[in-house]
Motif scaffolding. Sequence first.
Motif, PDB file in Angstrom:
ATOM      1  N   UNK A 164      35.116  31.012  27.024  1.00 44.09           N
ATOM      2  CA  UNK A 164      35.537  31.362  25.451  1.00 44.09           C
ATOM      3  C   UNK A 164      35.976  32.790  25.257  1.00 44.09           C
ATOM      4  N   UNK A 165      36.490  33.456  26.147  1.00 40.18           N
ATOM      5  CA  UNK A 165      37.116  34.769  26.204  1.00 40.18           C
ATOM      6  C   UNK A 165      38.485  34.697  26.158  1.00 40.18           C
ATOM      7  N   UNK A 166      39.131  34.331  24.843  1.00 41.30           N
ATOM      8  CA  UNK A 166      40.705  34.477  24.876  1.00 41.30           C
ATOM      9  C   UNK A 166      40.552  35.659  23.882  1.00 41.30           C
ATOM     10  N   UNK A 167      40.395  35.710  22.617  1.00 38.39           N
ATOM     11  CA  UNK A 167      40.411  36.877  21.707  1.00 38.39           C
ATOM     12  C   UNK A 167      39.038  37.621  22.066  1.00 38.39           C
ATOM     13  N   UNK A 168      39.402  38.924  22.626  1.00 40.75           N
ATOM     14  CA  UNK A 168      38.155  39.744  23.045  1.00 40.75           C
ATOM     15  C   UNK A 168      38.257  41.041  22.278  1.00 40.75           C
ATOM     16  N   UNK A 169      38.000  41.228  21.049  1.00 39.80           N
ATOM     17  CA  UNK A 169      37.879  42.381  20.265  1.00 39.80           C
ATOM     18  C   UNK A 169      37.653  43.762  20.888  1.00 39.80           C
ATOM     19  N   UNK A 170      35.999  43.395  21.623  1.00 35.30           N
ATOM     20  CA  UNK A 170      35.445  44.551  22.160  1.00 35.30           C
ATOM     21  C   UNK A 170      36.447  45.220  23.122  1.00 35.30           C
ATOM     22  N   UNK A 171      37.195  44.663  24.048  1.00 42.90           N
ATOM     23  CA  UNK A 171      37.899  45.255  25.314  1.00 42.90           C
ATOM     24  C   UNK A 171      38.959  46.063  24.562  1.00 42.90           C
ATOM     25  N   UNK A 172      39.678  45.640  23.604  1.00 45.16           N
ATOM     26  CA  UNK A 172      40.705  46.237  22.908  1.00 45.16           C
ATOM     27  C   UNK A 172      40.620  47.571  22.206  1.00 45.16           C
ATOM     28  N   UNK A 173      39.264  47.170  21.485  1.00 48.73           N
ATOM     29  CA  UNK A 173      38.621  48.575  20.854  1.00 48.73           C
ATOM     30  C   UNK A 173      38.323  49.539  21.703  1.00 48.73           C
ATOM     31  N   UNK A 174      37.592  49.327  22.971  1.00 49.62           N
ATOM     32  CA  UNK A 174      37.179  50.120  23.919  1.00 49.62           C
ATOM     33  C   UNK A 174      38.487  50.732  24.675  1.00 49.62           C
ATOM     34  N   UNK A 175      39.308  49.864  24.899  1.00 44.93           N
ATOM     35  CA  UNK A 175      40.798  50.870  25.256  1.00 44.93           C
ATOM     36  C   UNK A 175      41.268  51.787  24.211  1.00 44.93           C
TER      37      UNK A 175
END
Length: 179
Positions: A164-175
């Motif tokens: 269930x790692x499709x939409x992964x807000x954490x990685x986007x925010x981290x970048x």
Amino acid sequence: MYKKILLLHGWGGSDFPHWQSWLAGEIAKDYGCVNFLKFSNFDVPKFETWSKELIHTLNEFKPDIVLCHSLANILWFHLANKGLLPQIKDLYLVAPPSLTCQIAELQEFFPVALPHNLYAQNTTFIYSTNDPYMDEKEAQHLQEQLSVRTVKLENAGHINSDSNFGKWEWILKDIKDLP
């Protein structure tokens, strides 16, 4: 403002709904500069072919940030050991498999030694407590050897669409939050 971001998938690719394809879309729709490299024959990967494709892409695209998933981590380690990588600003190592993986289709990539130089100013290692390709004990040992920023995800499997790692807000925010 985004920097130049290179996404590297593993065995079998990272087609939608995988987090890497989602992330590529999110970066692009915000006018970011992203390259989601599609390695040749990703269901039956060939080490020499993937190595040449990655070296070519690094030389042409010149990324600031690289996100490796699964087998791409192992490819990065090999090229780092050979001194064939350019220096980048930020590297994400997401869900690498065991450095001694025994999957028959992937034997060209194994074993691999952990490199002394990852060719990145900053590195983030992200692992799951129940990854089927690297157990938690080996992940913790890898973290100790790398001595880099580490993010441990509880029961996140192989950190892919199957877990269930499709939409992964954490990685986007981290970048986005990178200096």
